[in-house]
Design a protein around this motif. Structure first.
Motif, mmCIF file in Angstrom:
data_model
loop_
_atom_site.group_PDB
_atom_site.id
_atom_site.type_symbol
_atom_site.label_atom_id
_atom_site.label_comp_id
_atom_site.label_asym_id
_atom_site.label_seq_id
_atom_site.Cartn_x
_atom_site.Cartn_y
_atom_site.Cartn_z
ATOM 1 N N MET A 1 0.843 -1.197 0.000
ATOM 2 C CA MET A 1 0.000 0.000 0.000
ATOM 3 C C MET A 1 0.882 1.252 0.000
ATOM 4 N N ASN A 2 0.534 2.206 -0.857
ATOM 5 C CA ASN A 2 1.346 3.411 -0.951
ATOM 6 C C ASN A 2 1.197 4.269 0.307
ATOM 7 N N PRO A 3 2.285 4.759 0.870
ATOM 8 C CA PRO A 3 2.200 5.572 2.080
ATOM 9 C C PRO A 3 1.408 6.863 1.866
ATOM 10 N N THR A 4 0.785 7.327 2.923
ATOM 11 C CA THR A 4 0.037 8.583 2.931
ATOM 12 C C THR A 4 0.895 9.679 3.548
ATOM 13 N N LEU A 5 0.781 10.898 3.034
ATOM 14 C CA LEU A 5 1.468 12.041 3.626
ATOM 15 C C LEU A 5 0.446 12.889 4.380
ATOM 16 N N VAL A 6 0.689 13.118 5.661
ATOM 17 C CA VAL A 6 -0.188 13.944 6.491
ATOM 18 C C VAL A 6 0.481 15.300 6.711
ATOM 19 N N VAL A 7 -0.219 16.355 6.317
ATOM 20 C CA VAL A 7 0.326 17.707 6.406
ATOM 21 C C VAL A 7 -0.395 18.466 7.518
ATOM 22 N N LEU A 8 0.337 18.843 8.547
ATOM 23 C CA LEU A 8 -0.248 19.555 9.682
ATOM 24 C C LEU A 8 -0.322 21.044 9.375
ATOM 25 N N ALA A 9 -1.552 21.534 9.186
ATOM 26 C CA ALA A 9 -1.732 22.917 8.737
ATOM 27 C C ALA A 9 -2.810 23.656 9.527
ATOM 28 N N ALA A 10 -3.116 23.186 10.734
ATOM 29 C CA ALA A 10 -4.189 23.811 11.511
ATOM 30 C C ALA A 10 -3.725 25.075 12.237
#
Length: 302
Positions: A1-10
């Motif tokens: 499964m291709n990794p997910t990128l989580v972008v913290l922008a709150a």
């Protein structure tokens, strides 16, 4: 499964004085996240989750999301202070978000498989994403949760314009032994660093070559469950009068390491980090990005 990128922008960028995630800094009107997404895509990432607040959704989607949807699968997760486990309520007077580990918990429904985490307003460099993606793509949990972090050299992450927060790392045989969050690190006269001790008066020296966390992590789905349980413990035991207490991601990862439930491989980057912690940092970042464009390191991204 291709990794997910989580972008913290709150984060709204309180010290910078505005929504710094969408401040144009590149020579063609680029914002920092343009470079991050370009480098992430080049490394192999195809799925991205933006963690934001509801109040900035329309602007964020218009400026960043719509463009990103042209080449990546985009999801939005919302981090709000009332997103708490059952049985907990927001303390009266609390306005500050619950921190970076809480942000990842909020993103959990959109995360598929192993995932990387970055800040929206930090320029990490191409090498960071390549190392992060390769680790996540080939990583499987064994008895412990196998995680990673991309560490930077402290002297490559300091600003001339004030103090910064960094996770100071102890590394042994390529593995993270301990990470300590230091919220008041400044550049010393000799070019190294120094942090404000708990007495609030004296400073302790830090070598400029010290490895620090810039909040680039590679985690497994098991770590989400671990953080959910840790957040309950945090809320249960926190000082209820402290309206600024946060559940930091480095704190959660460090706990997993100390408890023997996780292992973190430290991937070192020698790249210089760029970011706008203070408004006075802006020109230096603009100059650096312009030089990279002129040297052909990046194409026109806007």
């Amino acid at each position: 499964m291709n990794p997910t990128l989580v972008v913290l922008a709150a984060g709204m960028g309180s010290r910078f004085g505005g929504l710094k995630q969408i401040s144009p800094l590149g020579p063609n009107g680029e914002i920092i996240i343009d470079y991050s997404l370009h480098d992430a895509y080049k490394a192999g990432f195809r799925d991205v989750v933006f963690v934001i607040k509801h109040e900035i959704y329309d602007t964020f989607k218009e400026v960043i999301g719509n463009k990103t949807e042209e080449y990546m699968n985009v999801s939005y997760a919302f981090q709000e202070i009332d997103m708490l486990p059952e049985g907990f309520t927001v303390p009266e007077g609390r306005v500050k978000p619950w921190g970076t580990a809480h942000a990842v918990i909020c993103a959990a429904p959109y995360i598929k498989g192993n995932f990387g985490i970055i800040n929206a307003d930090d320029f990490y460099g191409e090498d960071c994403y390549r190392k992060l993606y390769n680790f996540l793509k080939n990583n499987e949990d064994s008895e412990k949760m196998n995680m990673c972090m991309v560490a930077y050299v402290l002297k490559n992450t300091l600003t001339e314009n004030g103090d910064v927060s960094r996770g100071v790392c102890e590394v042994e045989n390529g593995k993270l032994k301990k990470v300590t969050e230091r919220t008041k690190i400044r550049k010393a006269a000799d070019g190294n660093g120094e942090y404000l001790k708990e007495d609030g008066v004296t400073y302790e020296k830090l070598s400029g070559d010290t490895k620090v966390s810039m909040n680039v992590w590679g985690l497994t789905p098991k770590m989400i469950d671990y953080m959910k349980a840790g957040f309950v413990d945090f809320l249960t035991n926190m000082d209820k009068t402290n309206l600024k207490a946060e559940y930091y991601l480095p704190f959660a990862v460090d706990n997993a390491v100390q408890e023997g439930k996780g292992e973190v491989t430290v991937l070192e980057s020698t790249d210089k980090w760029y970011g706008v912690t203070y408004a006075e940092d802006k020109q230096g970042v603009m100059d650096a990005l312009k030089s990279m464009f002129e040297e052909g390191k990046y194409p026109k991204l806007r």
